[in-house]
Design a protein around this motif. Structure first.
Motif, PDB file in Angstrom:
ATOM      1  N   LEU A 119      22.480   0.076  -6.286  1.00 21.40           N
ATOM      2  CA  LEU A 119      23.017  -1.600  -6.280  1.00 21.40           C
ATOM      3  C   LEU A 119      23.669  -1.346  -4.211  1.00 21.40           C
ATOM      4  CD1 LEU A 119      22.981  -4.048  -6.802  1.00 21.40           C
ATOM      5  CD2 LEU A 119      25.528  -3.134  -7.832  1.00 21.40           C
ATOM      6  N   ASN A 122      21.222  -0.235  -1.050  1.00 15.72           N
ATOM      7  CA  ASN A 122      20.109  -1.522  -0.860  1.00 15.72           C
ATOM      8  C   ASN A 122      20.364  -3.107  -0.554  1.00 15.72           C
ATOM      9  OD1 ASN A 122      18.760   0.689  -1.948  1.00 15.72           O
ATOM     10  ND2 ASN A 122      17.074  -0.519  -3.962  1.00 15.72           N
ATOM     11  N   SER A 123      21.646  -3.162  -0.581  1.00 14.07           N
ATOM     12  CA  SER A 123      22.211  -4.816  -0.508  1.00 14.07           C
ATOM     13  C   SER A 123      22.358  -4.110   1.091  1.00 14.07           C
ATOM     14  CB  SER A 123      23.583  -4.862  -1.748  1.00 14.07           C
ATOM     15  OG  SER A 123      22.477  -4.859  -2.976  1.00 14.07           O
ATOM     16  N   LEU A 126      18.617  -4.058   2.682  1.00 10.38           N
ATOM     17  CA  LEU A 126      18.590  -5.783   2.846  1.00 10.38           C
ATOM     18  C   LEU A 126      19.642  -6.540   3.855  1.00 10.38           C
ATOM     19  CD1 LEU A 126      16.765  -7.902   2.056  1.00 10.38           C
ATOM     20  CD2 LEU A 126      17.737  -8.032   0.303  1.00 10.38           C
ATOM     21  N   CYS A 305      21.816 -10.658  -1.535  1.00  9.61           N
ATOM     22  CA  CYS A 305      20.884  -9.580  -1.049  1.00  9.61           C
ATOM     23  C   CYS A 305      21.680  -8.989  -1.919  1.00  9.61           C
ATOM     24  CB  CYS A 305      22.014  -9.086   0.524  1.00  9.61           C
ATOM     25  SG  CYS A 305      21.150  -9.591   1.829  1.00  9.61           S
ATOM     26  N   GLU A 308      19.780 -10.605  -5.391  1.00  7.22           N
ATOM     27  CA  GLU A 308      18.397  -9.973  -4.841  1.00  7.22           C
ATOM     28  C   GLU A 308      18.100  -8.555  -5.250  1.00  7.22           C
ATOM     29  OE1 GLU A 308      14.953  -9.389  -1.923  1.00  7.22           O
ATOM     30  OE2 GLU A 308      16.762 -12.113  -1.302  1.00  7.22           O
ATOM     31  N   VAL A 309      19.025  -7.811  -5.079  1.00  2.00           N
ATOM     32  CA  VAL A 309      19.323  -6.651  -5.209  1.00  2.00           C
ATOM     33  C   VAL A 309      19.186  -6.184  -7.033  1.00  2.00           C
ATOM     34  CG1 VAL A 309      19.601  -3.864  -4.659  1.00  2.00           C
ATOM     35  CG2 VAL A 309      18.950  -5.336  -2.915  1.00  2.00           C
ATOM     36  N   GLU A 312      16.624  -7.290  -8.677  1.00  2.34           N
ATOM     37  CA  GLU A 312      15.449  -6.304  -8.711  1.00  2.34           C
ATOM     38  C   GLU A 312      15.738  -4.560  -9.768  1.00  2.34           C
ATOM     39  OE1 GLU A 312      14.749  -5.899  -4.754  1.00  2.34           O
ATOM     40  OE2 GLU A 312      13.610  -7.343  -3.860  1.00  2.34           O
TER      41      GLU A 312
END
Length: 324
Positions: A119, A122-123, A126, A305, A308-309, A312
């Motif tokens: 989390l 990836n954030s 991004l 971001c 969004e992550v 996902e």
């Protein structure tokens, strides 16, 4: 040389984005009238687009069933791939929009140690992709320390495991992700045998690794244990150091709690067992905290971001894990 295969010709030059959007919407809404309303066009316009798709392909993509349309097998294949195409186009739109806006500045992020690594990682990745001219700093600390850093203006966004009661009108909080917080032991612990049934009674004499005394996580654990007539006795270790906790759990002497995203890889490698006990639901949430009176463009972009992550991660295969 001219290609006479209508299917190959359609995918090489005839397929248009509106075709994909219409078929995906049809799969979700089920009726041409609803699709037309969603696109703010007439019903005949949508029917014409579907007819063009079928004529170009030379096969049916829908079956008429009364007032509704059902996708054929071919239609379902196009819709399945179309969803992915449209998702990537939307991601590209967001990236281009963020880059075009020239978002810069600096965002300061903090988190407790039990936030899942994907989390955060990836954030951050991004965010840095969408705002390459921006910079970011990251700190790990206990939740009370993170909230104080927010209060003092030393953080823009914090991530923790508990919704907090506060009288501060400027402090905002939002649940961004959920996952089980589970009981674990090392593979060599007496309860580590996968074939052994485990009940609350088996934890009566356990040695514990707990969150730090006074933290919301500690209170939640102690309350749950007390409700099952279990007390954290002597020989317990209080620790907020994730690496230490994992090493002690794997040594085989302790029972503890971990987020499923952290426990699962160790369990799959055979070094831990996730006990078949109800997870700690109040600790299953990941909460973002921020001050709405000091939210910069960079902080707002990082928040987007993060959401969004998180979305996902919730939707990826294997996100829901069954406990034994």
């Amino acid at each position: 040389m001219q290609n006479n295969d209508p299917i190959e010709r359609f995918f090489r030059s005839g397929l248009k984005l509106p075709h994909l959007r219409i078929l995906v919407s049809l799969a979700e809404l089920g009726q041409v009238t609803r699709v037309a309303a969603a696109f703010h066009v007439t019903q005949p316009a949508i029917s014409k687009q579907i007819g063009e798709i079928e004529e170009a392909l030379g096969v049916q993509v829908v079956n008429r069933v009364g007032n509704a349309l059902e996708l054929t097998g071919i239609g379902q294949v196009i819709v399945g791939c179309g969803r992915e195409v449209l998702r990537h186009i939307e991601l590209a739109r967001r990236d281009v929009s963020a880059l075009a806006s020239g978002t810069g500045g600096h965002v300061r992020v903090g988190a407790v140690v039990t936030i899942p690594e994907p989390l955060v990682t990836n954030s951050v990745q991004l965010f840095m992709r969408r705002a390459p001219s921006a910079s970011l700093s990251f700190a790990e600390a206990t939740l009370d320390r993170l909230i104080k850093m927010l209060d003092d203006g030393d953080l823009d966004i914090a991530l923790g495991r508990n919704r907090i009661a506060t009288t501060q009108k400027t402090l905002r909080q939002e649940v961004v992700h959920r996952e089980p917080f589970v009981f674990v032991v090392g593979a060599h612990h007496p309860l580590g045998d996968l074939g052994r049934q485990v009940t609350w009674d088996d934890l009566g004499a356990a040695r514990w690794i707990t969150p730090m005394h006074g933290s919301p996580a500690y209170a939640t654990l102690v309350e749950t244990l007390a409700a099952n007539d279990i007390a954290v006795g002597s020989g317990a270790v209080e620790s907020s150091a994730l690496a230490l906790n994992i090493a002690l759990i794997r040594s085989g002497d302790f029972v503890s709690i971990l987020p499923m995203s952290i426990a699962k890889p160790h369990a799959m490698r055979g070094s831990m067992r996730v006990l078949p006990l109800p997870p700690l639901e109040p600790l299953g949430e990941i909460v973002a905290y921020w001050r709405d009176d000091s939210s910069s463009p960079a902080a707002k972009l990082f928040s987007a971001c993060l959401r969004e992550v998180a979305g996902e991660l919730m939707n990826e295969p294997g996100a829901t894990v069954r406990l034994e």
